[in-house]
Design a protein around this motif. Structure first.
Motif: not given
Length: 854
Positions: A191-220
């Motif tokens: 929390a408050p989540g700025s870095k988590t949002f940034q990590l999610l951007e990184i994993i989605h940006h690196s995924a192939k277009g139109g597909t979900l990435p294999d990565a996962m973010v666990l935010a605690n």
């Protein structure tokens, strides 16, 4: 950020209530001119100086004496605002272009003309011009039309999720994590989540277009209220690859599934599922005193004292060590704080490396992000407490100061006075000198204040200083786990906590090593020696269970004695206590009925105040959704739908989770739901509760958040709309079928079944009969097909943002087309004398083209 968490943590650990500076006393003495709370007294700004602060950091040598004045001058200035463009947004390129070609150039022109404005500018060290900085006062925004327009632009795009406001230095730690598309990432204090949002951007940006990435973010995060803020922040990302949990970072559950390997088929099962929750990357942005945020939170000047960091030192070590125990071998962890205090920074990193004994190393990242100005970490520092400077742990005993531990000093050594036979260590045990360290004379050490110097490569740490690049202050260390952690005993906590922490650490590290052995055996199964491997692996697994049972037995005794069964700490769950009771010897077994009741309670996932997470398995509803929307069979439905309501008939929302999140949820069920999950998955379907909706063939509609994920697989209830009709839908929200510009589209919409439908923006020369092939760039909205009209099911602010984006695109396309037409007219004008064509005729032709584009 760490600084905001610092105040909360201090209240908890120091047992002090925070002073309410805004609350006036009950006795109204506003007319008294001597009363500081008098109405007659003019408003005073926050003080931006503190003699203790100056003395402390001058002595620590944070900056050289020559630059001290520049350092302090920058700390007293307001912090520039910074923000990031969401790299996964459909309109990322449009927003970046608008910033570069509109706002930046307009403000540069005004600055050249003699104004006092500073143009906005991209942060040079952040990749692809995706992070920007601006420095304007509210007064300037009110007076300048361009700034006011820029401010409104920021507010709108931030609320939509296309832009995230975040302090510049806070953007740095995720960039050094080196996250890949397949990584499991843990954000321990999110929390408050700025870095988590940034990590999610990184994993989605690196995924192939139109597909979900294999990565996962666990935010605690520890605090439930801050978890809600974290959920609100990350909700704008619209991701199915996120889990949000509510635990103390230092007691984050290990979620280890003990499975005996009995046959060859079991190996395949182990390869296909997770048996232990470990992470490829860990972000450990720990709670801290937060004096690196002085420019953003000037009230810290008044509260700051030299002992603020001392009270957080041990907590920071425990959180970091827990992060390393959850990190895979070969993985990377980033430790960071928004504090300048070496007790919270270099001292913590030093103790981590000392405890890990070579299994973890500091990474030299000086070649990464070369444009980021950073300074090396310190190798020597002192401790200050109660007005006394302490150069080594000898001085602590000399002045009889409590709360200072050896790990705060560069050497980490516990010096002993040989003349004091009754001397005790911090945990109450007798002190000995088995480590071979000769005790120093406490009196001479206190008088000389000779500084200790660490022999570890702390220069590989990074310190970001405010006046280097007009930012806040930050500390970052990048750690690489090269082997399994050794068994560690922690002697810096109280007796009850000491027992729990020691056994927890022992269990985690022994299991860490044993798991590594099993992984090695599994990896060699292809050599044709399966039977031998199965036998050895089975023995190893039994040893793991034996070690875990022995260590857990003591922990369960402590938990029961402390009566922590109902609301105990996250590190001691009811399921754990129940399993330990079953494994304990007969003379130590807990009442079986009581244990069974606790186990049942835990399996049901009855976390207080948190809805359960359940896989949605109602085949009738799932099939109706598939049939109504024509969901392609290639879309992974089975096991990917979850809900937070155990009664199927009352389920209002169905969430979608990625394959990685699905595996983690299944593991969490196997181990008795040790994780307290506050949010998971992407809202995909919502029950239509209106009277008209209840009569529709499908009672669930596609949510706006889930539409981009499922859109490529929808084959029914979906239509192309012309740009004009699409724009009218966004403007008027509801349009009758006969009122559409394109009559064919209106007829097709009328022929749809009653209920939710998807309208896609048609581009280029696509006709309404074209087969819809959606991808990441496709623009679509959810609508409700009623009996006589089509209504948009999109929030008003989303409609406004989408309208502005489409209008901007059309203006750009119109300008491009006009330039092309102008060039053609010039060319035709040059040859008009030869063929006799008049200029007026060309103008008529150009006007026709312009009318069409409008």
């Amino acid at each position: 950020m760490g600084g905001r968490r610092g105040s909360r943590t201090q209240r908890k650990h120091f047992k002090q209530s925070r002073e309410n500076v805004w609350k006036r006393p009950k006795t109204d003495s506003s007319s008294d001119p001597n009363n500081p709370n008098s109405h007659n007294q003019a408003w005073q700004p926050f003080a931006t100086q503190n003699p203790s602060f100056d003395e402390y950091y001058k002595e620590q040598g944070i900056v050289s004496p020559e630059e001290w004045d520049a350092f302090m001058e920058m700390l007293r200035k307001p912090l520039p605002a910074a923000f990031r463009i969401n790299s996964t947004s459909q309109f990322c390129e449009d927003i970046r272009s608008q910033l570069e070609n509109d706002f930046m150039k307009s403000l540069q022109a005004e600055a050249i003309e003699g104004g006092d404005l500073e143009p906005i500018k991209p942060l040079p060290w952040y990749p692809d011009n995706l992070a920007w900085q601006s420095n304007f006062s509210r007064m300037q925004i009110r007076k300048n039309q361009t700034l006011e327009r820029f401010h409104e632009f920021l507010k709108l795009e931030t609320e939509i999720g296309n832009i995230s406001r975040q302090e510049a230095v806070s953007m740095v730690p995720p960039l050094f994590l080196d996250v890949h598309p397949h990584h499991f990432v843990l954000d321990m204090c999110a929390a408050p989540g700025s870095k988590t949002f940034q990590l999610l951007e990184i994993i989605h940006h690196s995924a192939k277009g139109g597909t979900l990435p294999d990565a996962m973010v666990l935010a605690n995060d520890l605090d439930v209220q801050r978890c809600n803020l974290l959920i609100h922040q990350t909700k704008r990302m619209c991701t199915a690859n996120l889990i949000v949990t509510n635990h103390e970072g230092q007691h984050f559950p290990g979620c280890r599934s003990h499975k005996n390997i009995s046959n060859g088929s079991e190996i395949n099962k182990l390869e296909q599922s997770i048996t232990q929750l470990l992470f490829d990357r860990v972000l450990c942005d720990v709670p801290c005193s937060g004096d690196g945020t002085l420019r953003k939170a000037p009230d810290i000047w008044r509260k700051w004292n030299g002992g603020m960091g001392n009270g957080l030192h041990c907590l920071q070590i425990h959180i970091a060590m827990r992060g390393l125990s959850l990190l895979k071998v070969g993985g990377r962890m980033v430790y960071s704080t928004c504090s300048m205090n070496p007790v919270e920074n270099e001292a913590v990193v030093t103790e981590i490396l000392r405890r890990c004994g070579g299994s973890v190393e500091l990474v030299d990242v000086s070649s990464e992000l070369p444009q980021l100005i950073r300074r090396p970490g310190l190798r020597k520092w002192k401790i200050r407490d109660k007005g006394v400077w302490l150069a080594s742990y000898t001085d602590v005993r000399k002045f009889h100061i409590n709360g200072i531990v050896p790990s705060m000093f560069p050497s980490g050594r516990n010096y002993v006075d040989p003349t004091d036979n009754n001397q005790k260590s911090e945990n109450g045990e007798d002190v000995n000198t088995e480590d071979g360290v000769q005790p120093d004379d406490p009196i001479s050490s206190a008088n000389n204040l000779e500084e200790e110097v660490s022999d570890l490569p702390l220069e590989r740490c990074m310190r970001i200083i405010p006046h280097d690049q007009n930012t806040g202050a930050f500390f970052i260390a990048v750690l690489h786990k090269v082997s399994h952690l050794p068994a560690i005993q922690d002697k810096s906590v109280s007796s009850q906590g000491n027992l729990s922490t020691r056994n927890d650490g022992l269990r985690e590290n022994l299991l860490d090593q044993a798991t590594g052995e099993i992984n090695g055996l599994e990896g060699s199964s292809a050599d044709g020696t399966d039977e031998k491997i199965l036998e050895v692996a089975s023995e190893a697994d039994e040893k793991i269970s034996e070690v875990a049972s022995e260590a857990d037995e003591k922990i369960s005794e402590v938990a029961l004695e402390a009566d922590l069964v109902d609301g105990g700490p996250d590190g001691v769950t009811l399921e754990t206590i129940s399993s330990e009771a079953a494994q304990a010897p007969a003379d130590k077994k807990i009442d079986s009925a009581k244990a069974g009741e606790k186990r049942k309670l835990q399996i049901q996932g009855k976390w207080r105040g948190v809805d359960p997470v359940l896989f949605f398995k109602d085949e009738a509803i799932i099939n109706s959704i598939k049939t109504f929307y024509g969901i392609d069979e290639s879309f992974p439905f089975s096991g990917h739908l979850v809900t937070r309501n155990s009664e199927t008939n009352h389920v209002k929302r169905i969430y979608y989770v990625s394959k990685s999140v699905k595996d983690v949820l299944e593991l969490n069920f196997r181990v008795g739901q040790q994780m307290k999950i506050t949010s998971v998955g992407l809202k995909m379907f919502e029950r239509q509760s209106s009277r008209e909706g209840s009569s529709a063939p499908c009672s669930f509609r596609i949510s706006s958040e889930g539409l981009p994920v499922i859109l490529p697989y929808v084959t029914k209830q979906i239509l192309y709309a012309s740009p004009a009709d699409f724009k009218h839908l966004l403007q008027y929200k509801t349009i009758k079928f006969a009122d559409f510009v394109d009559a064919e589209f209106g007829q097709k919409a009328a022929n749809l079944m009653l209920g939710c439908c998807v309208i896609v923006l048609g581009e280029g020369g696509k006709s309404l009969s074209d087969h819809i092939q959606a991808d990441a760039s496709t623009i679509a909205i959810g609508c409700w097909k009623g009996r006589a009209s089509l209504s948009v099911m999109v929030a008003a602010i989303d409609c406004q943002e989408l309208l502005e984006r489409l209008s901007a695109r059309m203006e750009t396309e119109k300008g491009t087309l006009a330039q092309e037409n102008h060039g053609e007219l010039d060319e035709k004008q040059d040859i008009s004398g030869e063929n006799g064509t008049s200029l007026e005729e060309h103008n008529v032709e150009a006007q026709k083209i312009q009318d069409i584009t409008e």
